[in-house]
Design a protein around this motif. Structure first.
Motif, PDB file in Angstrom:
ATOM      1  N   TYR A  31       0.839  -1.207   0.000  1.00  0.00           N
ATOM      2  CA  TYR A  31       0.000   0.000   0.000  1.00  0.00           C
ATOM      3  C   TYR A  31       0.873   1.255   0.000  1.00  0.00           C
ATOM      4  O   TYR A  31       0.584   2.219  -0.732  1.00  0.00           O
ATOM      5  CB  TYR A  31      -0.917  -0.011   1.217  1.00  0.00           C
ATOM      6  N   ARG A  32       1.933   1.242   0.809  1.00  0.00           N
ATOM      7  CA  ARG A  32       2.826   2.402   0.866  1.00  0.00           C
ATOM      8  C   ARG A  32       3.550   2.631  -0.456  1.00  0.00           C
ATOM      9  O   ARG A  32       3.984   3.738  -0.751  1.00  0.00           O
ATOM     10  CB  ARG A  32       3.837   2.229   2.009  1.00  0.00           C
ATOM     11  N   GLN A  33       3.672   1.573  -1.263  1.00  0.00           N
ATOM     12  CA  GLN A  33       4.305   1.675  -2.581  1.00  0.00           C
ATOM     13  C   GLN A  33       3.275   2.000  -3.684  1.00  0.00           C
ATOM     14  O   GLN A  33       3.587   1.943  -4.866  1.00  0.00           O
ATOM     15  CB  GLN A  33       5.020   0.367  -2.928  1.00  0.00           C
ATOM     16  N   ASP A  34       2.060   2.341  -3.274  1.00  0.00           N
ATOM     17  CA  ASP A  34       0.965   2.670  -4.197  1.00  0.00           C
ATOM     18  C   ASP A  34       0.518   1.480  -5.041  1.00  0.00           C
ATOM     19  O   ASP A  34      -0.123   1.660  -6.089  1.00  0.00           O
ATOM     20  CB  ASP A  34       1.353   3.829  -5.127  1.00  0.00           C
ATOM     21  N   LYS A  35       0.809   0.274  -4.576  1.00  0.00           N
ATOM     22  CA  LYS A  35       0.368  -0.935  -5.275  1.00  0.00           C
ATOM     23  C   LYS A  35      -0.943  -1.403  -4.625  1.00  0.00           C
ATOM     24  O   LYS A  35      -0.996  -2.392  -3.902  1.00  0.00           O
ATOM     25  CB  LYS A  35       1.441  -2.020  -5.190  1.00  0.00           C
ATOM     26  N   TYR A  36      -2.004  -0.671  -4.907  1.00  0.00           N
ATOM     27  CA  TYR A  36      -3.255  -0.849  -4.189  1.00  0.00           C
ATOM     28  C   TYR A  36      -3.952  -2.170  -4.521  1.00  0.00           C
ATOM     29  O   TYR A  36      -4.514  -2.812  -3.634  1.00  0.00           O
ATOM     30  CB  TYR A  36      -4.185   0.332  -4.465  1.00  0.00           C
ATOM     31  N   GLU A  37      -3.928  -2.565  -5.763  1.00  0.00           N
ATOM     32  CA  GLU A  37      -4.587  -3.820  -6.139  1.00  0.00           C
ATOM     33  C   GLU A  37      -3.884  -5.017  -5.522  1.00  0.00           C
ATOM     34  O   GLU A  37      -4.532  -5.950  -5.044  1.00  0.00           O
ATOM     35  CB  GLU A  37      -4.642  -3.943  -7.659  1.00  0.00           C
ATOM     36  N   GLU A  38      -2.526  -4.991  -5.523  1.00  0.00           N
ATOM     37  CA  GLU A  38      -1.770  -6.090  -4.900  1.00  0.00           C
ATOM     38  C   GLU A  38      -2.005  -6.126  -3.394  1.00  0.00           C
ATOM     39  O   GLU A  38      -2.180  -7.202  -2.801  1.00  0.00           O
ATOM     40  CB  GLU A  38      -0.266  -5.951  -5.191  1.00  0.00           C
ATOM     41  N   ALA A  39      -2.023  -4.944  -2.778  1.00  0.00           N
ATOM     42  CA  ALA A  39      -2.283  -4.881  -1.332  1.00  0.00           C
ATOM     43  C   ALA A  39      -3.679  -5.391  -1.020  1.00  0.00           C
ATOM     44  O   ALA A  39      -3.876  -6.153  -0.055  1.00  0.00           O
ATOM     45  CB  ALA A  39      -2.122  -3.448  -0.839  1.00  0.00           C
ATOM     46  N   LEU A  40      -4.633  -5.016  -1.839  1.00  0.00           N
ATOM     47  CA  LEU A  40      -6.020  -5.446  -1.634  1.00  0.00           C
ATOM     48  C   LEU A  40      -6.150  -6.960  -1.707  1.00  0.00           C
ATOM     49  O   LEU A  40      -6.878  -7.573  -0.913  1.00  0.00           O
ATOM     50  CB  LEU A  40      -6.915  -4.789  -2.681  1.00  0.00           C
ATOM     51  N   TYR A  58     -10.525  -1.180   7.526  1.00  0.00           N
ATOM     52  CA  TYR A  58     -10.123   0.206   7.252  1.00  0.00           C
ATOM     53  C   TYR A  58      -9.117   0.246   6.106  1.00  0.00           C
ATOM     54  O   TYR A  58      -9.230   1.071   5.189  1.00  0.00           O
ATOM     55  CB  TYR A  58      -9.531   0.819   8.521  1.00  0.00           C
ATOM     56  N   ASN A  59      -8.142  -0.657   6.132  1.00  0.00           N
ATOM     57  CA  ASN A  59      -7.134  -0.695   5.073  1.00  0.00           C
ATOM     58  C   ASN A  59      -7.724  -1.159   3.746  1.00  0.00           C
ATOM     59  O   ASN A  59      -7.336  -0.668   2.678  1.00  0.00           O
ATOM     60  CB  ASN A  59      -5.968  -1.602   5.492  1.00  0.00           C
ATOM     61  N   ILE A  60      -8.637  -2.124   3.798  1.00  0.00           N
ATOM     62  CA  ILE A  60      -9.323  -2.567   2.574  1.00  0.00           C
ATOM     63  C   ILE A  60     -10.079  -1.390   1.962  1.00  0.00           C
ATOM     64  O   ILE A  60     -10.034  -1.161   0.750  1.00  0.00           O
ATOM     65  CB  ILE A  60     -10.286  -3.737   2.876  1.00  0.00           C
ATOM     66  N   ALA A  61     -10.774  -0.637   2.815  1.00  0.00           N
ATOM     67  CA  ALA A  61     -11.526   0.521   2.343  1.00  0.00           C
ATOM     68  C   ALA A  61     -10.605   1.558   1.707  1.00  0.00           C
ATOM     69  O   ALA A  61     -10.937   2.148   0.664  1.00  0.00           O
ATOM     70  CB  ALA A  61     -12.302   1.147   3.504  1.00  0.00           C
ATOM     71  N   ASN A  62      -9.446   1.780   2.318  1.00  0.00           N
ATOM     72  CA  ASN A  62      -8.489   2.744   1.757  1.00  0.00           C
ATOM     73  C   ASN A  62      -8.029   2.330   0.364  1.00  0.00           C
ATOM     74  O   ASN A  62      -7.872   3.173  -0.525  1.00  0.00           O
ATOM     75  CB  ASN A  62      -7.286   2.882   2.682  1.00  0.00           C
ATOM     76  N   CYS A  63      -7.811   1.025   0.185  1.00  0.00           N
ATOM     77  CA  CYS A  63      -7.410   0.528  -1.143  1.00  0.00           C
ATOM     78  C   CYS A  63      -8.500   0.808  -2.175  1.00  0.00           C
ATOM     79  O   CYS A  63      -8.213   1.306  -3.276  1.00  0.00           O
ATOM     80  CB  CYS A  63      -7.124  -0.975  -1.081  1.00  0.00           C
ATOM     81  N   TYR A  64      -9.727   0.485  -1.827  1.00  0.00           N
ATOM     82  CA  TYR A  64     -10.833   0.727  -2.759  1.00  0.00           C
ATOM     83  C   TYR A  64     -10.985   2.219  -3.051  1.00  0.00           C
ATOM     84  O   TYR A  64     -11.286   2.615  -4.179  1.00  0.00           O
ATOM     85  CB  TYR A  64     -12.144   0.168  -2.192  1.00  0.00           C
ATOM     86  N   TYR A  65     -10.781   3.047  -2.033  1.00  0.00           N
ATOM     87  CA  TYR A  65     -10.892   4.490  -2.232  1.00  0.00           C
ATOM     88  C   TYR A  65      -9.832   4.966  -3.223  1.00  0.00           C
ATOM     89  O   TYR A  65     -10.116   5.785  -4.114  1.00  0.00           O
ATOM     90  CB  TYR A  65     -10.743   5.213  -0.899  1.00  0.00           C
ATOM     91  N   LYS A  66      -8.606   4.476  -3.054  1.00  0.00           N
ATOM     92  CA  LYS A  66      -7.527   4.851  -3.965  1.00  0.00           C
ATOM     93  C   LYS A  66      -7.801   4.369  -5.382  1.00  0.00           C
ATOM     94  O   LYS A  66      -7.332   4.972  -6.362  1.00  0.00           O
ATOM     95  CB  LYS A  66      -6.198   4.271  -3.471  1.00  0.00           C
TER      96      LYS A  66
END
Length: 252
Positions: A31-40, A58-66
């Motif tokens: 997530y910190r590397q902006d790899k939102y789909e991989e983090a999700l 909360y972190n899942i929601a942040n990924c979807y928001y991004k």
């Protein structure tokens, strides 16, 4: 044999928790590397292990928001708050995510008691109110014993007064805990996942359209018939929609 089974279950739970922690750290790094789909993807793996937490949703929601996915982000912020109503980060981000929704629905005016309930009672989970009740019962019992054993009249008055106050607060906290439990059991809320959906006046496809909702809108589910849900908005509007266009927020 029973002890061996219990030991195996305990070891399995410990290993599962360690695995979830490792996955959580990996997902955070992505997530910190902006790899939102991989983090999700990794966060969803943790969800599958049932190692659930407010921070996970909360972190899942942040990924979807991004990823600009409005409904899933709002849904997961709501899930985070279902587990921890005092999660301030989730509250703040949910407010931001709501600005992406198209529907602007004004709530009905609330009574004084409803305002107190929303701003105070409902901030704590019914389990927390139960713990408060237990604590007050212990304090009240100890103070009553001290009152009974004390020979100092001044101390006896203090012990008696405070113990009575503790028992009165105990009764109040038990009532709030019971009310909150019933609210959680009966409350069914959901998030609209359809980009746009026409709400019907009856649970049939041929019935009349009465209003339109868009993704990310929160509704209360008050009834169901087959694959239809009867929903209610905070402004009092009621209608029917098909179940596959919304997702129920779980109560934990």
């Amino acid at each position: 044999m029973r002890n061996i089974i219990l030991l195996l279950v305990l070891v399995s739970n410990i290993v599962s928790a360690q695995t979830a922690d490792a996955l959580f750290a990996d997902a955070n790094n992505l997530y910190r590397q902006d790899k939102y789909e991989e983090a999700l993807t990794i966060y969803k793996q943790i969800e599958d292990t049932k190692e659930l937490s407010s921070e996970l949703y909360y972190n899942i929601a942040n990924c979807y928001y991004k990823l600009n996915k409005v409904a899933p982000s709002i849904y997961n912020y709501e899930m985070a708050l279902s587990l921890d109503p005092l999660n301030e980060d989730a509250i703040n981000n949910l407010t931001i995510a709501h600005k992406l929704t198209l529907d602007r629905i004004e709530p009905l005016p609330k009574t004084l008691f409803q305002k107190i309930s929303n701003n105070f009672f409902e901030k704590l989970h019914y389990n927390t109110w139960a713990y408060i009740s237990v604590t007050l019962s212990i304090i009240g019992s100890i103070l009553f014993i001290l009152f009974y054993l004390s020979y100092d009249s001044r101390k006896k008055r203090v012990y008696f007064t405070v113990s009575i106050l503790s028992f009165l607060l105990l009764i109040a906290s038990l009532m709030i805990s019971y009310q909150q439990f019933n609210t959680y059991q009966n409350k069914k809320e959901a998030i609209i996942f359809a980009e746009e959906i026409e709400i019907k006046n009856a649970p049939t496809s041929s019935s009349d359209d009465i209003f339109i909702l868009h993704e990310g809108t929160k509704v209360s589910v008050i009834d169901s018939v087959d694959d239809w849900k009867k929903i209610k908005l905070i402004d009092g509007k009621i209608g029917w929609m098909q179940s596959n266009n919304l997702k129920i927020i779980n109560n934990f």
